[in-house]
Design a protein around this motif. Structure first.
Motif, short mmCIF file in Angstrom:
data_model
loop_
_atom_site.label_atom_id
_atom_site.label_comp_id
_atom_site.label_asym_id
_atom_site.label_seq_id
_atom_site.Cartn_x
_atom_site.Cartn_y
_atom_site.Cartn_z
N GLU A 177 0.85 -1.19 0.00
CA GLU A 177 0.00 0.00 0.00
C GLU A 177 0.89 1.24 0.00
OE1 GLU A 177 -3.62 2.18 2.50
OE2 GLU A 177 -2.55 0.47 3.40
N TYR A 178 2.05 1.10 0.65
CA TYR A 178 3.03 2.17 0.69
C TYR A 178 4.35 1.62 0.16
CZ TYR A 178 -0.42 4.20 3.82
OH TYR A 178 -1.60 4.68 4.35
N HIS A 193 2.04 6.19 -2.39
CA HIS A 193 0.85 5.49 -1.91
C HIS A 193 0.15 4.83 -3.08
CE1 HIS A 193 -3.49 5.21 -0.81
NE2 HIS A 193 -2.94 4.62 0.23
#
Length: 383
Positions: A177-178, A193
């Protein structure tokens, strides 16, 4: 605050990973794989919800690619992700591979070299890379990020007489996700992100390719079920691990179509930075437990918990209590009190594990199985 909680929760994860029921299954001793050079036995189990593990030639079969991630920069992150990914993949696998019919073996198909190739960005040098080709941009919003960070494989074996064969394969794709990256070596760390939509699209594309590749590996039959789980890795400063969000079963051939959503959530209690809890009742119950435990001895360093939810329902609570006292009689009395307060305040009907520890190590452990009424406790003596 986060560093203190992280240290406590990592210790809990280490304990839970180490706790298992290993009992040698003598009835399986001497069974061969069809070759006199290989002898299989199993670990045995005292819990019907757990898989028996495979032992080959007297050794437990480990996976060479377990925990392998794309970059060292990412690997220095959240210590909970891999353990959470393993436990979650096994839980998904139980939907397809019953513990009464299958044996568990760490992944043997994906070698370290193969996994490294698959985790790479596709390029002329790495044609097998599952991540899209890099565009060389260093702008957080323009660069092609690393979607796939890690791969986990679990094998499920069947045994018929003296023969043990591969009955199913489960693979988790650990998705970012990151995405953390550096513009120059040893320079500052930046973050891209990745949206849920992009993560899901890339994960499903990769899953199709993984099934196709695994299906062609030696020992994998055309009708060997292959389960693929998509796992969202938690941020590296998170105090809990990530969660699965989709999975699919390919029963035969290269078919990957019937995706099923997974609704999982993790949180740390008490919540940090005034974050709203997932379930206020659970949070309040834990707060009451925490308050009573912390009032028992003024030298406690803290009481924290990891809560796991499935379909918005609490399914497990791992509690860590850090102490500063070392007397055996104090620990015994404290453990009894903790068990009493846990029965009174912590949610019933869910699995609860409580670790009491100090800087010198684990002092006591309490656990209650799902649906059980009473806690089982153990105080670690010095002899």
């Amino acid at each position: 605050m986060k560093k203190i909680l992280a240290a406590a929760l990592i210790a809990t994860a280490a304990l839970l990973a180490a706790c298992g029921n290993l009992s040698f299954n003598s009835s399986a001793a001497g069974k061969g794989s069809g070759s006199s050079a290989s002898k299989y036995t199993t670990t045995g189990t005292t819990d019907a919800s757990m898989y028996e593990g495979v032992i080959k030639d007297g050794r437990y079969q480990t996976s060479s690619a377990r925990g392998l991630q794309l970059t060292q920069n990412q690997q220095d992150g959240n210590a909970f992700n891999i353990k959470s990914m393993e436990a979650g993949l096994q839980a998904l696998s139980q939907k397809q591979f019953a513990t009464s019919k299958y044996l568990f073996e760490e992944g043997q198909l994906l070698t370290t070299a193969t996994t490294r190739k698959w985790l790479a960005h596709k390029s002329a040098k790495d044609a097998e890379g599952l991540n899209p080709k890099s565009n060389k941009s260093t702008d957080a919003n323009k660069r092609v990020p690393t979607y796939l960070q890690t791969i986990l494989e679990q094998d499920y074996m069947t045994q018929a007489g003296a023969k043990m064969t591969l009955g199913g394969v489960a693979i988790a794709l650990g998705m970012n996700e990151y995405d953390y990256y550096q513009k120059v070596k040893y320079g500052a760390t930046y973050t891209t992100h990745i949206t849920d939509a992009a993560m899901t699209a890339q994960g499903k594309r990769m899953a199709q390719e993984v099934v196709t590749r695994v299906r062609r590996m030696k020992g994998v039959a055309n009708d060997t079920p292959i389960l693929i789980g998509l796992y969202k890795l938690a941020a590296r400063d998170s105090l809990v691990g990530g969660t699965y969000f989709d999975y699919v079963l390919s029963p035969s051939g290269d078919t990957v179509s019937d995706w099923k959503p997974v609704n999982q959530q993790n949180e740390v209690l008490p919540t940090v930075d005034n974050k709203k809890p997932i379930n206020q009742t659970v949070s309040d119950d834990f707060a009451n437990f925490q308050s009573n435990v912390e009032n028992f001895f003024p030298t406690l360093a803290g009481v924290t918990a990891q809560a796991h939810y499935e379909s918005n329902q609490l399914t497990g609570l791992n509690v860590t209590i850090n102490t500063q006292f070392y007397g055996l009689t104090e620990i015994q009395s404290f453990t009894q009190y903790v068990g009493s307060m846990a029965s009174k305040y912590l949610p019933s009907g869910v699995k609860v594990q409580i670790t009491v520890q100090s800087t010198q190590g684990i002092q006591a452990f309490l656990s209650r199985s799902r649906g059980a009424k009473d806690f089982t406790t153990h105080v670690f003596d010095s002899y």
